[in-house]
Design an enzyme around this catalytic site. Structure first.
Site, PDB file in Angstrom:
ATOM      1  N   GLY A  37       0.798  -1.348  -0.094  1.00 13.15           N
ATOM      2  CA  GLY A  37       0.028   0.032   0.081  1.00 13.15           C
ATOM      3  C   GLY A  37       0.900   1.174   0.119  1.00 13.15           C
ATOM      4  CE1 TYR A 146      -4.523 -12.299  -3.816  1.00 11.41           C
ATOM      5  CE2 TYR A 146      -5.446 -12.983  -5.904  1.00 11.41           C
ATOM      6  CZ  TYR A 146      -5.228 -12.178  -4.825  1.00 11.41           C
ATOM      7  OH  TYR A 146      -6.369 -11.159  -4.902  1.00 11.41           O
TER       8      TYR A 146
END
Ligand code: UDP
Length: 318
Positions: A37, A146
């Site tokens: 982020g 993932y």
């Protein structure tokens, strides 16, 4: 006033969700470990009294003081190159992070919406993909970290719903694009825009005949918000069903950017790269009265403006 906790708040989707929840009049607590982020995505929220931020890794015990009404769990590396570089963090945030947040939701009696993915369908053998399709995933391939983390996320979320009566929502997100994507995150559109703007080769993997279905972020956030406000606890696909080949969208970006130095170049196809992907959104249409509104030409134009600023590139002349 309702209070929402958003994990992955400094990320692409997380930051847009924070904006939306603030606009809905909520108090928003952002949380992010800043692994992928960026603070710039939420800097504009810091002056607001209704916004607060914790720099915290949700794979460790999560504590938030006071009452919580909603939890939106969006923390995770989300680009193939990120989860190839950070396989263990990717598994941990999908597994341990989700467990911690479900525990928090239970303790606070909060509603929790978790971010799942079209990757649960793997390299799909059913096309387009409805929610009832179980998928075709390679658990030990490079994408497995993932895909399987997100499959576990769905499983544990359903278990908390069934076993503890936690008020849960599961969104399966398909390829999404728009402002605040990380320039170097390696995904197709950030790569194509930055390469085209810099006048470099646009790297199409394989022969570019593989397809994706790209949803503009504003539409995606609308769908997620509607799901949050619904009373449906099984997974729901939120994505744009307009399917395009990667070669086609690379050509569209090339055309749109109009930089004469840019060109298309072909690179090897990554292992286990899904050949097709398109959401069946019948359920979202019926349940949420939702469908995407923003056409690709418009979405790509808005995204171009963002990447120009992000890369600090002057208008490129044809
Ligand atoms: N892709 C590409 N060039 C790039 C990055 C991605 O051709 O520089 C392809 C990739 O092989 C895949 C599609 O674009 O077929 C979408 O990739 P992305 O990384 O955006 O996400 P995915 O849908 O694979 O999770």
């Amino acid at each position: 006033m309702k209070t929402a906790l958003v994990t992955g708040a400094a990320g692409f989707l997380g930051s847009h969700l924070c904006d939306r929840l603030i606009a809905e009049g909520m108090r928003v607590i952002g949380m992010d470990n800043l692994l992928t982020g960026a603070m710039e995505n939420i800097e504009h929220l810091f002056p607001l009294e209704r916004f607060s931020f914790y720099h915290h890794d949700v794979t460790r015990f999560v504590h938030v003081p006071g009452e919580l009404d909603y939890i939106l769990h969006f923390a995770s590396p989300a680009s193939p190159i990120d989860y190839l570089e950070m396989p263990i963090q990717t598994l941990k945030v999908g597994a341990l992070g989700t467990h911690n947040l479900l525990g928090l939701a239970k303790a606070k009696e909060a509603r929790i919406l978790v971010a799942s993915t079209s990757e649960v369908y793997g390299d799909p053998l059913v096309h387009p993909q409805p929610e009832g399709y179980w998928g075709n995933v390679n658990p030990i391939g490079p994408r497995g970290v993932y895909d399987e983390a997100k499959r576990f996320l769905e499983a544990i979320t359903m278990a908390y719903h069934n076993e503890h009566g936690v008020d849960t929502r599961i969104v399966r997100i398909f390829n999404t694009y728009g402002p605040r994507m990380r320039v170097n995150d390696g995904r197709a559109l950030p790569a194509f825009f930055s390469q085209a703007l810099r006048g470099e080769g646009i790297t199409v993997f394989g022969d570019g005949s593989q397809t994706r279905s790209f949803c503009y972020v504003e539409d995606e956030v609308e769908g997620i918000f509607r799901l949050l406000m619904s009373d449906y606890h099984l997974p729901v696909n939120i994505g744009n069903p307009v399917e395009v080949s990667i070669r086609e969208i690379a050509e569209e970006v090339l055309q749109l950017v109009g930089n004469p130095s840019a060109y298309i170049t072909y690179k090897p196809l990554p292992v286990d790269d899904p050949k097709v992907r398109q959401p069946d959104i019948s359920l979202a249409r019926e349940l949420l009265k939702w469908e995407p509104k923003i056409q690709r030409a418009e979405g790509l134009q808005r995204t171009l403006e963002y990447f120009k600023k992000a890369l600090d590139v002057e208008d490129v002349k044809t």
